[in-house]
Write a protein that holds these residues in place. Structure first.
Motif, PDB file in Angstrom:
ATOM      1  N   GLY A  32       0.752  -1.240   0.000  1.00 48.06           N
ATOM      2  CA  GLY A  32       0.000   0.000   0.000  1.00 48.06           C
ATOM      3  C   GLY A  32       0.782   1.290   0.000  1.00 48.06           C
ATOM      4  O   GLY A  32       0.189   2.377  -0.044  1.00 48.06           O
ATOM      5  N   ALA A  33       2.114   1.224   0.053  1.00 49.43           N
ATOM      6  CA  ALA A  33       2.907   2.452   0.092  1.00 49.43           C
ATOM      7  C   ALA A  33       2.974   3.111  -1.285  1.00 49.43           C
ATOM      8  O   ALA A  33       2.850   2.452  -2.324  1.00 49.43           O
ATOM      9  CB  ALA A  33       4.325   2.148   0.573  1.00 49.43           C
ATOM     10  N   THR A  34       3.189   4.411  -1.280  1.00 46.59           N
ATOM     11  CA  THR A  34       3.678   5.101  -2.470  1.00 46.59           C
ATOM     12  C   THR A  34       5.193   4.968  -2.437  1.00 46.59           C
ATOM     13  O   THR A  34       5.831   5.421  -1.480  1.00 46.59           O
ATOM     14  CB  THR A  34       3.277   6.584  -2.465  1.00 46.59           C
ATOM     15  N   VAL A  35       5.759   4.341  -3.452  1.00 44.19           N
ATOM     16  CA  VAL A  35       7.184   4.017  -3.442  1.00 44.19           C
ATOM     17  C   VAL A  35       7.909   4.828  -4.512  1.00 44.19           C
ATOM     18  O   VAL A  35       7.595   4.725  -5.698  1.00 44.19           O
ATOM     19  CB  VAL A  35       7.427   2.515  -3.688  1.00 44.19           C
ATOM     20  N   VAL A  36       8.865   5.638  -4.074  1.00 40.49           N
ATOM     21  CA  VAL A  36       9.719   6.359  -5.010  1.00 40.49           C
ATOM     22  C   VAL A  36      10.969   5.521  -5.196  1.00 40.49           C
ATOM     23  O   VAL A  36      11.762   5.336  -4.274  1.00 40.49           O
ATOM     24  CB  VAL A  36      10.061   7.764  -4.484  1.00 40.49           C
ATOM     25  N   SER A  37      11.111   4.997  -6.413  1.00 38.34           N
ATOM     26  CA  SER A  37      12.212   4.095  -6.749  1.00 38.34           C
ATOM     27  C   SER A  37      13.320   4.896  -7.423  1.00 38.34           C
ATOM     28  O   SER A  37      13.105   5.490  -8.486  1.00 38.34           O
ATOM     29  CB  SER A  37      11.704   2.992  -7.687  1.00 38.34           C
ATOM     30  N   VAL A  38      14.486   4.914  -6.803  1.00 39.75           N
ATOM     31  CA  VAL A  38      15.567   5.808  -7.220  1.00 39.75           C
ATOM     32  C   VAL A  38      16.725   5.018  -7.828  1.00 39.75           C
ATOM     33  O   VAL A  38      17.111   3.960  -7.305  1.00 39.75           O
ATOM     34  CB  VAL A  38      16.086   6.619  -6.014  1.00 39.75           C
TER      35      VAL A  38
END
Length: 257
Positions: A32-38
């Protein structure tokens, strides 16, 4: 999995384009997270995001953790866009083989720039947001930081430094509500480790040393990262969890009986 421990949370995962990073992105996205993939390569990030579970909110963002201005700007953008940051996973890493005698200064700096400077830069930028959210940091170390390997002097040194950096941050920021922990995988089935899997002799040597007699899957490391980031680990701070199939349980001596 029906449990969604990270609904409404915002997570940044560095090195999110492949291997353990991509598996971690998928795990947080599924919960359920908003994931910023870097990462440094847009195509890898987009590919990994596309492979995340259906319905996952994954946002690929190009940045280099070794460049302080780059990762600081990214963290600021995340805070502005979402109004919060709950979890930072410092996963980005690189390795260059060689002994102290044979490594040059450029290779040494290359490893430390990503494996240690990158953790410092990302954590420094994220801490004000994590403090407000009472969030946490999970560092991805290695069993190679808990003990040494032949021919990996720079990587061993950087991952060893990560161990005590984790300890220092746990002491300094635990009282502020920011927990800091680390996982330490052994051989994991990733593209970086692919040459190992192409040698049956080397694989057999690993099987002899790892009690579970196999490599880890990236998702198995991601599961432990998600645990440390969750409220299930709310009183866990400064912990170092080997995800190594029992490798570190050994004294290092060969099997005798």
């Amino acid at each position: 999995m029906s449990e969604r421990r990270f609904d409404g949370k915002v997570v940044v995962v560095t090195g999110g384009g492949s291997g353990i990073g991509a598996a971690t992105v998928a795990r947080f996205g599924r919960e359920g997270a908003t994931v910023v993939s870097v990462g440094r390569t847009a195509e890898k990030l987009k590919r990994a995001a596309a492979e995340a579970p259906a319905g996952s909110a994954v946002v690929p963002r190009v940045a280099d953790v070794a460049d302080e201005s780059s990762i600081t700007a990214l963290i600021a953008d995340v805070a502005e866009a979402y109004g919060r940051l709950d979890v930072l996973v410092n996963n980005a890493a690189t390795a260059v083989p060689g002994t102290v005698e044979h490594l040059d200064a450029a290779a040494w700096r290359q490893v430390f720039a990503t494996d240690i400077d990158g953790v410092f830069f990302a954590s420094k930028a994220a801490l004000p947001q994590l403090r407000r959210a009472r969030g946490c940091i999970v560092n991805v170390g290695s069993v190679s930081g808990l003990g040494a390997d032949w021919g990996l002097a720079a990587y061993n040194s950087a991952k060893g430094a990560l161990v005590n950096l984790t300890n220092a941050m746990a002491l300094d920021h635990g009282g502020e509500g920011v927990r800091v922990n680390a996982v330490h995988p052994s051989l994991t089935r990733t593209s970086v480790a692919e040459p190992i899997f192409q040698s049956e002799a080397v694989l057999d040597a690993f099987r002899q040393r790892i009690p579970m007699q196999r490599a880890a899957e990236p998702a198995e490391v991601a599961d432990v990262i998600a645990f440390l980031a969750s409220s299930d680990a709310r009183f866990v701070n400064g912990a170092h969890i080997p995800v190594d199939g029992g490798l570190s349980a050994s004294s290092g001596q060969p099997r005798m009986f």
